[in-house]
Motif scaffolding. Sequence first.
Motif, mmCIF file in Angstrom:
data_model
loop_
_atom_site.group_PDB
_atom_site.id
_atom_site.type_symbol
_atom_site.label_atom_id
_atom_site.label_comp_id
_atom_site.label_asym_id
_atom_site.label_seq_id
_atom_site.Cartn_x
_atom_site.Cartn_y
_atom_site.Cartn_z
ATOM 1 N N PHE A 248 0.833 -1.196 0.000
ATOM 2 C CA PHE A 248 0.000 0.000 0.000
ATOM 3 C C PHE A 248 0.869 1.248 0.000
ATOM 4 N N GLY A 249 0.403 2.265 -0.733
ATOM 5 C CA GLY A 249 1.038 3.575 -0.724
ATOM 6 C C GLY A 249 0.071 4.596 -0.160
ATOM 7 N N PRO A 250 -0.739 5.218 -1.034
ATOM 8 C CA PRO A 250 -1.703 6.205 -0.529
ATOM 9 C C PRO A 250 -2.936 5.592 0.117
ATOM 10 N N GLY A 251 -3.193 4.311 -0.117
ATOM 11 C CA GLY A 251 -4.391 3.680 0.406
ATOM 12 C C GLY A 251 -4.284 3.330 1.882
ATOM 13 N N ASP A 252 -5.404 2.837 2.417
ATOM 14 C CA ASP A 252 -5.492 2.497 3.842
ATOM 15 C C ASP A 252 -5.659 0.989 3.992
ATOM 16 N N PRO A 253 -4.621 0.266 4.418
ATOM 17 C CA PRO A 253 -4.748 -1.187 4.557
ATOM 18 C C PRO A 253 -5.789 -1.615 5.579
ATOM 19 N N ALA A 254 -6.144 -0.762 6.508
ATOM 20 C CA ALA A 254 -7.176 -1.122 7.481
ATOM 21 C C ALA A 254 -8.513 -1.374 6.793
ATOM 22 N N ARG A 255 -8.734 -0.741 5.660
ATOM 23 C CA ARG A 255 -10.006 -0.890 4.928
ATOM 24 C C ARG A 255 -9.940 -1.949 3.837
ATOM 25 N N VAL A 266 1.691 -4.195 3.881
ATOM 26 C CA VAL A 266 2.812 -3.337 4.262
ATOM 27 C C VAL A 266 2.584 -1.947 3.678
ATOM 28 N N GLY A 267 3.119 -0.936 4.339
ATOM 29 C CA GLY A 267 2.988 0.435 3.863
ATOM 30 C C GLY A 267 1.605 1.005 4.135
ATOM 31 N N GLY A 268 1.270 2.027 3.359
ATOM 32 C CA GLY A 268 -0.045 2.627 3.462
ATOM 33 C C GLY A 268 -0.043 4.019 4.035
ATOM 34 N N TRP A 272 5.372 4.497 0.994
ATOM 35 C CA TRP A 272 5.728 3.345 0.177
ATOM 36 C C TRP A 272 6.780 2.511 0.903
ATOM 37 N N THR A 273 6.606 1.203 0.880
ATOM 38 C CA THR A 273 7.502 0.290 1.573
ATOM 39 C C THR A 273 8.783 0.069 0.776
ATOM 40 N N PRO A 274 9.959 0.161 1.396
ATOM 41 C CA PRO A 274 11.201 -0.152 0.692
ATOM 42 C C PRO A 274 11.286 -1.641 0.366
ATOM 43 N N ILE A 275 12.060 -1.974 -0.643
ATOM 44 C CA ILE A 275 12.128 -3.357 -1.129
ATOM 45 C C ILE A 275 12.652 -4.309 -0.057
#
Length: 291
Positions: A248-255, A266-268, A272-275
Amino acid sequence: MALPALSLLVERGIDVRCFGRAWASELLSGMPLSVVELPRGTLAAAAVLRRSEARHGLLFTNSLRSAAQMRLSGIAGAGYRHSVRGLLLGQAVDRAPAPIHEAQSFWRLAKAVLGEDGDATTAPFARLPLTEHHREPADAALARARVTPGFAVLCPLALGAVRGETKVWPHFAALCSRLMEGGQTVVACPGPGETAATAAALPGAVLLEGLGLGAYAAVLARARYAVANDSGPMHLAASVGAPVIGIFGPGDPARTRPWSERGHAVGGRGRWTPIEEVLGELARLPAPEFR
């Protein structure tokens, strides 16, 4: 994400008839329900709904148009209340007071339609039933490409945006390279018109082209793991029980995180999550179940 809600209705002995896009018929063919494609246009769609002779309806969509279609068809539609949309619904349900996952939201709505307790925290995971109609083309495509068990599926594309920001993680090419350097076979299943973009995002990956969504789901079920953006393929992987990491980048993983006991996010929320973090999550995944 509506799979737990659909499964609940089927378990309760409801005659479930789904109306939506054409791909849903193939994807849901392992479930005891029927799927009818809705035509474009509010009046045309309402006419198809009316011919079903259904008495009650449930709207997983949030649009005003879908509520109008059901109202014009004469079906008492249940759905979430939103502004004037509530006036078109036969049963308008208020949203949960606190933000919840979309799968929990759909499940809660189905419980409300059944007149049961809609506690969203009890929403279960649900598996998408696969049939030989799904598995045969998947296995044939893997055999033609000489892909053996233990492969990884990467899903580097994503439609739409969140507040104008892309949902596509920018490091899929590097991840693909790192995995192949470690001896991992990388597979991707581009959809119609996506072959060039997928090949550019995953240099050297094995591309299985021309598969329907049901076969795509079967490929994911055979995979050691999948890595995907916040996208439909991420949810597809979760629905068949594949170990999946949703990035996830701009989105919300909780949803919208992958709704599965083997799903990870990861991320959100703008990060942005590093590799290296993604590789670390992959290393912590449980041993694969090759099916």
